[in-house]
Design a protein around this motif. Structure first.
Motif, PDB file in Angstrom:
ATOM      1  N   LYS A  60      51.411  28.978  60.651  1.00 54.02           N
ATOM      2  CA  LYS A  60      50.070  28.972  60.094  1.00 54.02           C
ATOM      3  C   LYS A  60      49.593  30.424  60.039  1.00 54.02           C
ATOM      4  N   TYR A  61      48.847  30.744  59.005  1.00 52.54           N
ATOM      5  CA  TYR A  61      48.409  32.121  58.824  1.00 52.54           C
ATOM      6  C   TYR A  61      46.896  32.173  58.633  1.00 52.54           C
ATOM      7  N   ASP A  62      46.302  33.231  59.144  1.00 55.81           N
ATOM      8  CA  ASP A  62      44.911  33.553  58.849  1.00 55.81           C
ATOM      9  C   ASP A  62      44.885  34.990  58.361  1.00 55.81           C
ATOM     10  N   THR A  63      44.314  35.199  57.173  1.00 58.61           N
ATOM     11  CA  THR A  63      44.162  36.555  56.638  1.00 58.61           C
ATOM     12  C   THR A  63      42.676  36.827  56.478  1.00 58.61           C
ATOM     13  N   ILE A  64      42.229  37.899  57.106  1.00 66.10           N
ATOM     14  CA  ILE A  64      40.795  38.190  57.201  1.00 66.10           C
ATOM     15  C   ILE A  64      40.480  39.533  56.574  1.00 66.10           C
ATOM     16  N   ASP A  65      39.436  39.557  55.759  1.00 66.48           N
ATOM     17  CA  ASP A  65      38.871  40.809  55.266  1.00 66.48           C
ATOM     18  C   ASP A  65      37.929  41.310  56.361  1.00 66.48           C
ATOM     19  N   LYS A  66      38.367  42.299  57.117  1.00 62.27           N
ATOM     20  CA  LYS A  66      37.591  42.785  58.256  1.00 62.27           C
ATOM     21  C   LYS A  66      36.307  43.472  57.814  1.00 62.27           C
ATOM     22  N   GLN A  67      36.340  44.116  56.673  1.00 66.43           N
ATOM     23  CA  GLN A  67      35.178  44.878  56.217  1.00 66.43           C
ATOM     24  C   GLN A  67      34.044  43.976  55.749  1.00 66.43           C
ATOM     25  N   ASN A  68      34.406  42.869  55.107  1.00 61.01           N
ATOM     26  CA  ASN A  68      33.386  41.971  54.561  1.00 61.01           C
ATOM     27  C   ASN A  68      33.280  40.646  55.304  1.00 61.01           C
ATOM     28  N   SER A  69      34.036  40.511  56.402  1.00 61.43           N
ATOM     29  CA  SER A  69      33.997  39.304  57.244  1.00 61.43           C
ATOM     30  C   SER A  69      34.251  38.043  56.426  1.00 61.43           C
ATOM     31  N   ILE A  70      35.394  38.034  55.729  1.00 60.47           N
ATOM     32  CA  ILE A  70      35.780  36.898  54.897  1.00 60.47           C
ATOM     33  C   ILE A  70      37.140  36.381  55.346  1.00 60.47           C
ATOM     34  N   LEU A  71      37.230  35.064  55.559  1.00 62.61           N
ATOM     35  CA  LEU A  71      38.513  34.417  55.800  1.00 62.61           C
ATOM     36  C   LEU A  71      39.085  34.060  54.428  1.00 62.61           C
ATOM     37  N   ILE A  72      40.148  34.729  54.037  1.00 62.87           N
ATOM     38  CA  ILE A  72      40.683  34.610  52.686  1.00 62.87           C
ATOM     39  C   ILE A  72      41.562  33.368  52.563  1.00 62.87           C
ATOM     40  N   THR A  73      41.326  32.571  51.519  1.00 63.74           N
ATOM     41  CA  THR A  73      42.185  31.425  51.211  1.00 63.74           C
ATOM     42  C   THR A  73      42.984  31.749  49.955  1.00 63.74           C
ATOM     43  N   LEU A  74      44.060  31.012  49.732  1.00 69.35           N
ATOM     44  CA  LEU A  74      44.874  31.272  48.548  1.00 69.35           C
ATOM     45  C   LEU A  74      44.088  31.026  47.258  1.00 69.35           C
ATOM     46  N   PRO A  75      43.390  29.882  47.111  1.00 67.67           N
ATOM     47  CA  PRO A  75      42.629  29.676  45.872  1.00 67.67           C
ATOM     48  C   PRO A  75      41.559  30.736  45.624  1.00 67.67           C
ATOM     49  N   SER A  76      41.000  31.304  46.704  1.00 66.90           N
ATOM     50  CA  SER A  76      39.916  32.285  46.531  1.00 66.90           C
ATOM     51  C   SER A  76      40.394  33.574  45.886  1.00 66.90           C
ATOM     52  N   LEU A  77      41.702  33.799  45.842  1.00 69.43           N
ATOM     53  CA  LEU A  77      42.241  35.016  45.254  1.00 69.43           C
ATOM     54  C   LEU A  77      42.291  34.953  43.726  1.00 69.43           C
ATOM     55  N   PHE A  78      42.210  33.721  43.172  1.00 68.17           N
ATOM     56  CA  PHE A  78      42.492  33.541  41.751  1.00 68.17           C
ATOM     57  C   PHE A  78      41.310  32.950  40.980  1.00 68.17           C
ATOM     58  N   LYS A  79      41.323  33.187  39.678  1.00 62.90           N
ATOM     59  CA  LYS A  79      40.251  32.714  38.807  1.00 62.90           C
ATOM     60  C   LYS A  79      40.255  31.195  38.666  1.00 62.90           C
ATOM     61  N   ASP A  80      41.444  30.616  38.604  1.00 64.50           N
ATOM     62  CA  ASP A  80      41.587  29.164  38.462  1.00 64.50           C
ATOM     63  C   ASP A  80      42.938  28.762  39.050  1.00 64.50           C
ATOM     64  N   ASP A  81      43.348  27.511  38.804  1.00 62.86           N
ATOM     65  CA  ASP A  81      44.572  27.016  39.441  1.00 62.86           C
ATOM     66  C   ASP A  81      45.855  27.341  38.670  1.00 62.86           C
ATOM     67  N   LYS A  82      45.787  28.213  37.683  1.00 63.66           N
ATOM     68  CA  LYS A  82      46.990  28.586  36.940  1.00 63.66           C
ATOM     69  C   LYS A  82      47.993  29.323  37.828  1.00 63.66           C
ATOM     70  N   TYR A  83      47.510  29.877  38.929  1.00 65.19           N
ATOM     71  CA  TYR A  83      48.396  30.595  39.848  1.00 65.19           C
ATOM     72  C   TYR A  83      49.483  29.685  40.405  1.00 65.19           C
ATOM     73  N   ILE A  84      49.199  28.386  40.514  1.00 64.49           N
ATOM     74  CA  ILE A  84      50.174  27.448  41.091  1.00 64.49           C
ATOM     75  C   ILE A  84      51.446  27.424  40.254  1.00 64.49           C
ATOM     76  N   ALA A  85      51.293  27.254  38.949  1.00 65.93           N
ATOM     77  CA  ALA A  85      52.455  27.203  38.064  1.00 65.93           C
ATOM     78  C   ALA A  85      53.170  28.550  37.999  1.00 65.93           C
ATOM     79  N   THR A  86      52.409  29.634  37.939  1.00 74.82           N
ATOM     80  CA  THR A  86      53.012  30.969  37.822  1.00 74.82           C
ATOM     81  C   THR A  86      53.833  31.317  39.057  1.00 74.82           C
ATOM     82  N   ILE A  87      53.251  31.107  40.228  1.00 76.03           N
ATOM     83  CA  ILE A  87      53.966  31.418  41.473  1.00 76.03           C
ATOM     84  C   ILE A  87      55.157  30.481  41.658  1.00 76.03           C
TER      85      ILE A  87
END
Length: 290
Positions: free
Chosen positions: A179-206
């Motif tokens: 299990k992984y947790d990736t945190i933006d320390k400067q902005n106090s954000i717990l980053i999720t995979l969907p939050s990185l992308f504009k929509d769900d097209k990343y699923i097919a591309t990756i």
């Protein structure tokens, strides 16, 4: 110190079975002793060592100095990940080594508390399940059972902190989950995979890239095997929307799969670094992946 006391209080409230009380007490003493001996700084080059020691020493000696430095944007907060508690059982056929991480130093204390609480609760549930499984095995005449958990800091930069937490279960054979947790320390954000992308097209591309990389690796090395064209119908098709991932220190996205998820058990945990050029048009921004 106040925050550390709060964390200790939460651990003290966790109920431990009476028959393991002595074992737990010993493990806690060992954990505390190791924390006291744990060096605050890693090895530095000789030229930088004196300056670093002086700087950290000043912070340790003067809370007001530490607060002043935390307010300097270039320096930011010093974030530490450490073992808050370690529960062990070492019997002839039953072994447990449950190490729980904790984070100290995030600017957002609420986010920090929620992550530490999650780690506590996860390992509490895991240890209690181990207890139940041992009891059932004893009733059935005995058996072999093991569980081992721990963590690794995969990325620690001025901006990002990525923590990987592993769990190894051993019965007849062993299996590992991450299990992984990736945190933006400067902005106090717990980053999720969907939050990185504009929509769900990343699923097919990756997914398309990973399938191609699996084929390339298998063609190059006969000892590498993935679930592609699998006779049992377990072919890899696509990643989950919330697939395990972390971000490297050089801002690359890494997708991770557990044992048996996309490959036979002997392959272990499988990871793929995704080229940024195939993601650039899909990303919300290049703040994390570039």
């Amino acid at each position: 110190m106040k925050k550390m006391n709060k964390l200790k209080k939460k651990y003290d409230e966790i109920e431990i079975p009476p028959e393991l009380e002595d074992v737990v007490k010993d493990s806690i003493k060992q954990a505390k002793a190791s924390q006291k001996k744990r060096p605050f700084l890693k090895q530095w080059t000789i030229g930088a060592a004196a300056a670093a020691a002086l700087f950290i020493g000043s912070i340790n000696m003067s809370p007001s100095f530490a607060q002043a430095m935390a307010n300097v944007p270039l320096l930011g907060a010093i974030v530490d990940v450490f073992t808050a508690q370690q529960l062990t059982v070492d019997k002839e056929t039953y072994q447990a080594n449950v190490a729980t991480p904790a984070i100290e130093g995030l600017a957002d204390e609420e986010l920090q508390a929620s992550l530490n609480k999650k780690y506590i609760e996860e390992n509490k549930v895991l240890f209690e399940q181990f207890q139940q499984d041992v009891a059932e095995l004893d009733k059935a005449g005995g058996g072999h059972l093991g569980v081992d958990t721990g963590y690794e800091v995969r990325t620690d930069t001025e901006q990002l902190l990525s923590i990987a937490r592993y769990e190894v279960n051993t019965v007849a054979s062993s299996s590992t989950t991450m299990k992984y947790d990736t945190i933006d320390k400067q902005n106090s954000i717990l980053i999720t995979l969907p939050s990185l992308f504009k929509d769900d097209k990343y699923i097919a591309t990756i997914s398309s890239y990973i399938a191609g990389e699996m084929k390339r690796q298998m063609a190059a090395d006969e000892d590498i095997s993935y679930f592609l064209n699998d006779e049992f119908g377990a072919d890899f098709e696509k990643i989950k929307p919330d697939q395990n991932f972390y971000i490297t220190a050089n801002n690359k996205l890494v997708i991770s799969f557990d044992d048996y998820e996309v490959a036979p058990g002997y392959m272990g945990i499988v990871t793929f670094e995704i080229p940024t050029n195939i993601l650039s048009d899909l990303l919300v921004s290049d703040a994390y992946i570039n």
